[in-house]
Design an enzyme around this catalytic site. Sequence first.
Site, PDB file in Angstrom:
ATOM      1  N   ASP A 235       0.853  -1.194   0.000  1.00  0.00           N
ATOM      2  CA  ASP A 235       0.000   0.000   0.000  1.00  0.00           C
ATOM      3  C   ASP A 235       0.881   1.234   0.000  1.00  0.00           C
ATOM      4  OD1 ASP A 235      -2.306   1.834   0.427  1.00  0.00           O
ATOM      5  OD2 ASP A 235      -3.366  -0.030   0.878  1.00  0.00           O
ATOM      6  N   ASP A 258       4.035   3.336  -3.443  1.00  0.00           N
ATOM      7  CA  ASP A 258       2.995   3.677  -4.410  1.00  0.00           C
ATOM      8  C   ASP A 258       3.239   2.822  -5.656  1.00  0.00           C
ATOM      9  OD1 ASP A 258       1.554   4.877  -6.495  1.00  0.00           O
ATOM     10  OD2 ASP A 258       1.569   6.815  -5.481  1.00  0.00           O
ATOM     11  N   ASN A 285      -5.466  -5.376  -6.665  1.00  0.00           N
ATOM     12  CA  ASN A 285      -6.665  -4.812  -6.046  1.00  0.00           C
ATOM     13  C   ASN A 285      -6.648  -3.289  -5.944  1.00  0.00           C
ATOM     14  OD1 ASN A 285      -9.022  -4.779  -3.932  1.00  0.00           O
ATOM     15  ND2 ASN A 285      -7.291  -3.807  -2.879  1.00  0.00           N
ATOM     16  N   GLY A 287      -7.026   0.434  -6.153  1.00  0.00           N
ATOM     17  CA  GLY A 287      -7.829   1.169  -7.124  1.00  0.00           C
ATOM     18  C   GLY A 287      -8.306   2.476  -6.524  1.00  0.00           C
ATOM     19  N   LYS A 292     -15.787  12.546 -12.426  1.00  0.00           N
ATOM     20  CA  LYS A 292     -16.200  13.827 -13.036  1.00  0.00           C
ATOM     21  C   LYS A 292     -16.748  13.498 -14.416  1.00  0.00           C
ATOM     22  CE  LYS A 292     -14.912  17.666 -10.704  1.00  0.00           C
ATOM     23  NZ  LYS A 292     -15.545  17.386  -9.446  1.00  0.00           N
ATOM     24  N   ASN A 343     -20.677   4.026 -16.303  1.00  0.00           N
ATOM     25  CA  ASN A 343     -21.366   4.792 -15.280  1.00  0.00           C
ATOM     26  C   ASN A 343     -21.127   6.282 -15.513  1.00  0.00           C
ATOM     27  OD1 ASN A 343     -22.945   5.008 -13.058  1.00  0.00           O
ATOM     28  ND2 ASN A 343     -21.374   4.391 -11.580  1.00  0.00           N
ATOM     29  N   TYR A 349     -12.753   5.684 -14.817  1.00  0.00           N
ATOM     30  CA  TYR A 349     -12.826   4.479 -13.969  1.00  0.00           C
ATOM     31  C   TYR A 349     -13.358   3.286 -14.781  1.00  0.00           C
ATOM     32  CZ  TYR A 349     -14.037   1.657  -9.819  1.00  0.00           C
ATOM     33  OH  TYR A 349     -14.133   0.665  -8.874  1.00  0.00           O
ATOM     34  N   LYS A 353     -11.537  -0.260 -15.580  1.00  0.00           N
ATOM     35  CA  LYS A 353     -12.076  -1.540 -15.094  1.00  0.00           C
ATOM     36  C   LYS A 353     -12.429  -2.483 -16.252  1.00  0.00           C
ATOM     37  CE  LYS A 353     -11.466  -0.688 -10.824  1.00  0.00           C
ATOM     38  NZ  LYS A 353     -10.434  -1.459 -10.104  1.00  0.00           N
ATOM     39  N   THR A 382     -17.605   0.079   1.510  1.00  0.00           N
ATOM     40  CA  THR A 382     -16.215   0.355   1.908  1.00  0.00           C
ATOM     41  C   THR A 382     -16.017   1.870   1.988  1.00  0.00           C
ATOM     42  OG1 THR A 382     -15.298   0.564  -0.329  1.00  0.00           O
ATOM     43  CG2 THR A 382     -15.355  -1.662   0.605  1.00  0.00           C
TER      44      THR A 382
END
Length: 441
Positions: A235, A258, A285, A287, A292, A343, A349, A353, A382
């Site tokens: 992380d 990073d 994982n 993400g 915007k 979306n 994003y 994905k 989350t």
Amino acid sequence: MNDYLQNATLRQMAKMLNLPLPIPPVLKRNSDAYSDHELITKKIVITGKENEFLHELQKEFHSKISAATIYDASIDGLIVSCIEMESIEALEDLYTTVKNVVNKIAGNGRVVIISRIDDSSALSYTVQRSIDGFSRALSKEIGGKKGIAVNLLKITNENIMPDEAARAAFFFLSDKSSFITGQVIELNNSFGSSFSSPVKLLQDKIAIVTGSARGIGASAARVLHREGAKVILIDVPAAKQDAEQLAQELHADVILEDITDIKAAADIQQYVINNYKGLDILVNNAGITRDKTIAKMSIDQWRSVLNVNLKAAINLTEIFIEKGFNKHAKVVGLSSISGIAGNVGQTNYSLSKAGMLAYMHAVAKKNPDLFANAVAPGFIETKMTETLPFFVREGGRRLSTFKQGGLPEDVAELIGFLCSPLSDGINGQCIRVCGGSMIGA
Ligand SMILES: NC(=O)c1ccc[n+]([C@@H]2O[C@H](COP(=O)([O-])OP(=O)(O)OC[C@H]3O[C@@H](n4cnc5c(N)ncnc54)[C@H](O)[C@@H]3O)[C@@H](O)[C@H]2O)c1
């Protein structure tokens, strides 16, 4: 924040006041390590077209379940094998079997339907493919009130043996797959590994989980550790406290870096080479979202999402493909239903994905010694989703068959399954863990 309708007092009040609120079923979850007794208390009927496949399947489950018949008053699970149903008329067996038991399936029950694509004729192909629609419809029809999950295991490789199908069915019958419903999962990979017990599924495996200080990554690390793996948590330096606390709990290693850093992939590869005999599991994982609409999206928002969610994951996976992966290593990439359906406000994003889904497919295709699959969560409770506006959160929850959001543990269990020999029949696929979300279904 958790779904407020999961609160027992509020549920009771809503019921008493006769409020037209969706009352989501309480899903039963099992977070214990896999055991030989995982399904032993479950009354499961295994039925379908009489043939060698069905008999072998029944044998596989013989000592693992509480056998039941369609005449029992209540059952916990149903497996229907549709293999060798070759005509429209033959599908009446599926209709009759399900019709006769559907009202006997207890809360949190499971239905696993098994089909096998047979392209020897246009008709046999059509009949078997049409079962996709049946199982998706059934999941929406019977799942909502009682939390019953319905999934289809679709065999697309003729060499898949009943024991390989049984292993996958084992997970989809268990209380570790509570939030997965309405899925068509292809069994496309005949690996031929032998397997006798699910105990300590990942003993001695070395696993990396990126973005594992919190959320889904932390839950995935817990599941992999629970099944016996040595986990390396990765992380950003700012997540030091959470990462180190989790590392203590799991006796895990930590790399605080990073993953978009230019030397991150090489540093992580070197760490594994210096300390272990190779890498068995890589969970991509980490993400972020920077939502915007495209007219208002800055180039930084565009780049940062693509760099974390896709580019860094590709760099890390590729460097281990060059050197570091052990034979038959398992790679899992976190996609999203946003990557399937798209979306508003998420062009960056959704692209990243969809890219993850494509990349896992390509890795599986190009590397016969690796397994690579994508997981596409729906709305999961989350920190990432906590920041969404109230109505977007509510929409995310209520647009699913189970009328609720999932938990990080639900995604983690699917990741654990895809990192384990239970899923050896599955390669290059994407499985959604979305409670039967209507989005992109
Ligand atoms: N929560 C959901 O509803 C949902 C839905 C679909 C997909 N997902 C995906 O699941 C994954 C995990 O999501 P989550 O909800 O647990 O998110 P989260 O924000 O709670 O956790 C993400 C973790 O990744 C770490 N991270 C971010 N950038 C990093 C970087 N550059 N290098 C190293 N670590 C980094 C963060 O510090 C954090 O610990 C993400 O890929 C997300 O897109 C989540």
